[in-house]
Design a protein around this motif. Sequence first.
Motif, short mmCIF file in Angstrom:
data_model
loop_
_atom_site.label_atom_id
_atom_site.label_comp_id
_atom_site.label_asym_id
_atom_site.label_seq_id
_atom_site.Cartn_x
_atom_site.Cartn_y
_atom_site.Cartn_z
N PRO A 4 3.02 -3.46 -0.86
CA PRO A 4 2.06 -3.73 -1.94
C PRO A 4 0.61 -3.44 -1.56
O PRO A 4 -0.25 -3.36 -2.43
CB PRO A 4 2.26 -5.22 -2.23
N LEU A 5 0.34 -3.26 -0.27
CA LEU A 5 -1.01 -2.91 0.16
C LEU A 5 -1.29 -1.42 -0.01
O LEU A 5 -2.42 -0.97 0.13
CB LEU A 5 -1.22 -3.31 1.63
N GLY A 6 -0.23 -0.66 -0.30
CA GLY A 6 -0.41 0.79 -0.46
C GLY A 6 -0.42 1.50 0.88
O GLY A 6 -0.21 0.89 1.94
N LYS B 143 -6.31 6.32 5.89
CA LYS B 143 -6.28 7.54 6.71
C LYS B 143 -5.20 8.49 6.21
O LYS B 143 -5.39 9.72 6.22
CB LYS B 143 -6.01 7.18 8.17
N ALA B 144 -4.07 7.96 5.77
CA ALA B 144 -2.99 8.80 5.24
C ALA B 144 -3.42 9.46 3.93
O ALA B 144 -3.13 10.64 3.70
CB ALA B 144 -1.73 7.97 5.03
N VAL B 145 -4.09 8.71 3.08
CA VAL B 145 -4.57 9.27 1.82
C VAL B 145 -5.55 10.40 2.07
O VAL B 145 -5.49 11.46 1.44
CB VAL B 145 -5.23 8.16 0.96
N GLU B 146 -6.44 10.19 3.02
CA GLU B 146 -7.42 11.23 3.37
C GLU B 146 -6.72 12.48 3.89
O GLU B 146 -7.10 13.61 3.55
CB GLU B 146 -8.37 10.68 4.44
N THR C 169 12.12 5.13 8.61
CA THR C 169 11.47 5.66 7.40
C THR C 169 9.98 5.33 7.40
O THR C 169 9.54 4.37 8.04
CB THR C 169 12.13 5.07 6.14
N PHE C 170 9.22 6.13 6.64
CA PHE C 170 7.80 5.85 6.39
C PHE C 170 7.61 5.15 5.04
O PHE C 170 6.48 4.92 4.63
CB PHE C 170 7.01 7.16 6.40
N SER C 171 8.70 4.82 4.36
CA SER C 171 8.61 4.27 3.00
C SER C 171 8.22 2.81 2.95
O SER C 171 7.68 2.34 1.95
CB SER C 171 9.95 4.45 2.28
N LYS C 172 8.50 2.06 3.99
CA LYS C 172 8.33 0.61 3.96
C LYS C 172 7.00 0.19 4.59
O LYS C 172 6.00 -0.01 3.90
CB LYS C 172 9.53 -0.06 4.64
N LEU C 173 6.97 0.04 5.90
CA LEU C 173 5.75 -0.40 6.59
C LEU C 173 4.57 0.51 6.28
O LEU C 173 3.46 0.05 6.00
CB LEU C 173 5.98 -0.43 8.10
N PHE C 174 4.77 1.82 6.32
CA PHE C 174 3.67 2.77 6.20
C PHE C 174 3.25 3.05 4.75
O PHE C 174 2.26 3.74 4.51
CB PHE C 174 4.02 4.08 6.90
N GLY C 175 4.00 2.54 3.77
CA GLY C 175 3.60 2.68 2.38
C GLY C 175 3.61 4.10 1.85
O GLY C 175 2.81 4.44 0.97
N LEU C 176 4.51 4.94 2.36
CA LEU C 176 4.56 6.34 1.93
C LEU C 176 5.86 6.67 1.19
O LEU C 176 6.38 7.79 1.29
CB LEU C 176 4.40 7.26 3.15
N ALA C 177 6.38 5.71 0.44
CA ALA C 177 7.66 5.91 -0.25
C ALA C 177 7.64 7.13 -1.16
O ALA C 177 8.63 7.85 -1.28
CB ALA C 177 8.02 4.66 -1.05
N GLY C 178 6.52 7.39 -1.79
CA GLY C 178 6.42 8.51 -2.73
C GLY C 178 6.43 9.87 -2.07
O GLY C 178 6.64 10.89 -2.74
N LEU C 179 6.22 9.92 -0.75
CA LEU C 179 6.23 11.20 -0.04
C LEU C 179 7.60 11.54 0.53
O LEU C 179 7.83 12.66 0.95
CB LEU C 179 5.20 11.18 1.11
N ARG C 180 8.52 10.56 0.57
CA ARG C 180 9.88 10.78 1.03
C ARG C 180 9.91 11.35 2.44
O ARG C 180 10.19 12.53 2.66
CB ARG C 180 10.66 11.70 0.07
N LEU C 181 9.63 10.52 3.42
CA LEU C 181 9.54 10.95 4.81
C LEU C 181 10.33 9.99 5.70
O LEU C 181 10.13 8.78 5.66
CB LEU C 181 8.07 10.98 5.25
N ALA D 238 0.26 13.10 6.43
CA ALA D 238 0.14 11.67 6.12
C ALA D 238 0.87 10.82 7.15
O ALA D 238 0.40 9.75 7.54
CB ALA D 238 0.69 11.40 4.72
N GLY D 239 2.03 11.30 7.60
CA GLY D 239 2.80 10.56 8.60
C GLY D 239 2.03 10.42 9.91
O GLY D 239 1.98 9.33 10.49
N VAL D 240 1.43 11.52 10.37
CA VAL D 240 0.65 11.48 11.60
C VAL D 240 -0.52 10.51 11.46
O VAL D 240 -0.79 9.69 12.36
CB VAL D 240 0.13 12.89 11.96
#
Length: 360
Positions: free
Chosen positions: A46-48, A52-55, A221-233, A262-264
């Motif tokens: 929920p924090l998104g 740094k990933a968005v940038e 996965t990067f979908s949970k802790l890292f908040g990148l679910a929409g990128l599918r990584l 974004a993952g890096v």
Amino acid sequence: MSRLELIDENIRTISEYVPGRSIEDTAKKYGLDPATIIKLGSNENPLGPSPKAVEAILESAGKVNLYPSADAGELVEALSKYLSLPVSNICAAGPGMDGLLDNLMRLIIQKGDEVILPIPTFSYYEIAARANGASVIYVKRKEDFTIDLDAIGTAVSSRTKVIFLCSPNNPSGNIVHESDIRMLLRSFQGLVFVDEAYIEFGEHSVANLVMEYDNLVVGRTFSKLFGLAGLRLGYAIMPSWLKKEYMKIATPFNVSLPALKAGVAAISDEQHIEKSIAMVREGRKYLQEHIPFKVYDSMANFVLVDVSPLNASDVCEVLLKRGIIVRDCRSFKGAGNSLIRVTVGTQEQNECVVEAFRSV
């Protein structure tokens, strides 16, 4: 011959994957303002994402006319440092861990093989295995959702290729103890796949065991802790012999450039990681103590609620009308009719969920 007969019978009989409800569908069905809906049904952060990933995503946008590296080498290097494991034991995968599962099953499974699933658990293991010709052997978990080692041992046959373990398990939130995993790795000749999608919210990762056992694969996965679910990584930690074979059949360029960058960046943002983990651990404790039904102990970013003698569908309907999306677990094979999975949200969201359960 009908057009449907063009599809393999094993695939025609697969039950469709049931995702969590979306905000848009819920708003439309119940006449709600999308901005007021609390979505706690898909275990998202929920924090998104990390700023740094968005940038990094924005910076990569102007370069998407070019292919990314074929093996996502830059991300694999970053993961190697994050995990303190060799590059030769790490594979990046898209789309999400689901893509990793698809590739592994394509690599390992032949028609007539079997896989073992301790249920209830994440349903996509079955879909990936059956789509590649495997039969699924279901093994019921114990009353407290721990795995039944004796039952798994009895279920293993000469055709068993993979045992799937989710730790922490989805939807129950409990871990599989390292001693149990070691026992399976020693006694079983096939692959043991351990899904650690939620491991950062608790403890007890077995990723390092890949350096001891050559039949273990750990999915992340990067979908949970890292908040990148929409990128599918996603990514995997696996023996070096298996990575060599896996890369032969992996879809070329399967990690997109924005996802790679974004993952890096997400891995490097320690402040966002710590904040996300702290929010989950505090919120999880709050939900366990205040939801007025039985709540199971969890090491994930969600809790499992048993609303018996009520029915999960009825309770979920009440919550949906209040604009709160949680997960009805009836679609999880072996879960029964009274279990609801609730993602840990912000404190404000958690308080709204508790109040909604109290109203039920």
